[in-house]
Design an enzyme around this catalytic site. Structure first.
Site, PDB file in Angstrom:
ATOM      1  N   SER A 183     -19.969  -2.604  10.883  1.00  0.00           N
ATOM      2  CA  SER A 183     -21.286  -3.214  11.027  1.00  0.00           C
ATOM      3  C   SER A 183     -22.061  -3.341   9.732  1.00  0.00           C
ATOM      4  CB  SER A 183     -22.120  -2.416  12.038  1.00  0.00           C
ATOM      5  OG  SER A 183     -22.326  -1.085  11.592  1.00  0.00           O
ATOM      6  N   HIS A 211     -19.063  -5.851  17.083  1.00  0.00           N
ATOM      7  CA  HIS A 211     -19.341  -7.000  16.221  1.00  0.00           C
ATOM      8  C   HIS A 211     -18.186  -7.998  16.203  1.00  0.00           C
ATOM      9  CE1 HIS A 211     -23.231  -5.918  14.482  1.00  0.00           C
ATOM     10  NE2 HIS A 211     -22.818  -4.660  14.554  1.00  0.00           N
ATOM     11  N   LYS A 242     -25.167  -8.268  21.532  1.00  0.00           N
ATOM     12  CA  LYS A 242     -25.087  -9.041  20.290  1.00  0.00           C
ATOM     13  C   LYS A 242     -24.715 -10.486  20.615  1.00  0.00           C
ATOM     14  CE  LYS A 242     -24.277  -4.998  17.390  1.00  0.00           C
ATOM     15  NZ  LYS A 242     -24.650  -3.990  18.395  1.00  0.00           N
TER      16      LYS A 242
END
Length: 394
Positions: A183, A211, A242
């Site tokens: 990240s 991610h 996300k």
């Protein structure tokens, strides 16, 4: 005045202010968009994890409204008592199909998905082998499990194998765990090599794809799909907060492993389940991932344009291979000053220092999205160049 018992916290805050490391929360006054209003300033937003722009996608909005009208605003209970709704089960089934696994379980956040899973499946007689740059949620889960923790240098397969060899004859379960995309660095884990090592030494292989979800692999299926390792990673963690655009985390594994988490994962057992509107939004998001692959292509096109621009200007972008692109400056006070200069000029890119990253490796972290325009990114590069030259970063 603070109470005497809490004065030490005030002292710590004052120390942060003295060192120019104090940060106050930026308040978002609009939707989470590529250009948004924070603290009264309209800025190009390079600090959001909203990779595909799904926080404002019409399909997600509509599904959230419909679910609220049908099911109400909350579930009213934890999943194991009265809080498991049909929409929660539908979401877990959707995720399992999307990830090509037997089963999935949804948690209230990606953090609790990692921490709750590691804590549940391991105990004090077990051993964890962990990349040194793994996310805080993995680190906390490792500590909560009370297992012995062995840390290997970032992405160093030889060092990882050395640890596995040293502990091969020891009793207990072994867990090899890594982020899929890191990240703060934006680089991708050497997953094929790690999977091979886990298989060779009989370790459980676990990956945090927070991610990577919606970013890597076919239609955003993540790192396992990116490397074509289906069936060889025992536990996959992903996020719904996300690229998926809503809130939550999930864990994918075998049916029995997921059933075990239903019984032993503490965040699952002791937290109220998702509001129906959130579950419905997530369901819609997975449909969008399958129906609109052009969003992921736009994300990568924008990433290539922006990353090349930063390198051309002379910024240090580290090891980044993904839309997460750090601009490394070293000194933490300088990173925060850089962030403030950018904000005043029209770009929001948060400064990040210790303990989030190691001392001496402070940076601003930039993330482009599929919905940024080239004009916005070009202007952001101009602002970065001016601030970087002013502060002698470039």
């Amino acid at each position: 005045m603070p109470k005497a018992q809490l004065q030490y916290l005030t002292d710590e805050l004052n120390h942060l202010r003295h060192e120019k490391l104090y940060q106050r929360l930026r308040i978002l006054e609009t939707e989470q968009l590529p250009v948004a209003k924070f603290d009264g300033h309209k800025v190009i937003n390079l600090s959001s994890n909203n990779y595909l722009g799904l926080t404002t996608h019409p399909k997600l909005r509509q599904r959230a409204i419909e679910a609220t009208e049908r099911f109400g605003v909350g579930s009213g209970a934890v999943r194991t008592i009265a809080g498991t709704m049909t929409i929660h089960m539908a979401l877990e089934e959707k995720i399992a199909r999307f990830k090509n696994v037997e089963a999935a379980v949804v948690f209230q956040s990606g953090f609790t998905a990692n921490a709750g899973t590691v804590q549940a499946i391991l105990g004090k007689d077990d051993i964890i082998i962990s990349d040194e740059l793994n996310h805080a949620s993995i680190i906390d889960g490792c500590r909560l499990s009370r297992a012995e923790i062995k840390v290997f240098p970032h992405k160093d397969l030889d060092a990882c194998e050395k640890v596995l060899k040293e502990i091969a004859a020891r009793p207990g379960h072994k867990l090899l765990i890594t982020d899929g995309v890191f990240s703060m660095e934006g680089d991708i884990a050497p997953l094929p090599g790690l999977v091979a090592l886990a298989e060779r030494y009989g370790a459980i292989m676990m990956i945090d794809d927070a991610h990577s979800s919606g970013v890597l692999g076919k239609n955003g299926r993540g790192t396992v799909d990116h490397f074509n390792l289906h069936g060889r990673v025992d536990i996959q963690v992903g996020t719904l907060s996300k690229a998926v655009g809503a809130l939550g985390g999930y864990v994918c594994s075998t049916r029995d492993a997921i059933e075990f988490l239903y019984h032993r994962a503490r965040p699952f057992l002791f937290s109220t389940s998702h509001p129906p509107s959130v579950a419905a939004s997530c369901l819609a998001a997975f449909e969008v991932l399958d129906e609109e692959p052009q969003l992921i292509q736009s994300l990568w096109d924008n990433t290539k344009f922006f990353k090349e621009g930063l390198k051309r200007l002379g910024f240090n972008t580290g090891m980044s291979e993904t839309p997460i692109t750090p601009v490394i400056v070293g000194d933490a006070a300088l990173a925060h000053q850089f962030s403030r200069e950018l904000f005043e000029a029209g770009v929001f890119a948060q400064g990040i220092g210790f303990p989030t990253v190691p001392k001496g490796k402070a940076r601003i972290r930039t993330i482009v999205t599929a919905t940024h325009t080239r004009e916005e990114l070009a202007l952001a590069l101009e602002i970065l160049e001016a601030a970087g030259k002013k502060l002698k970063i470039i």
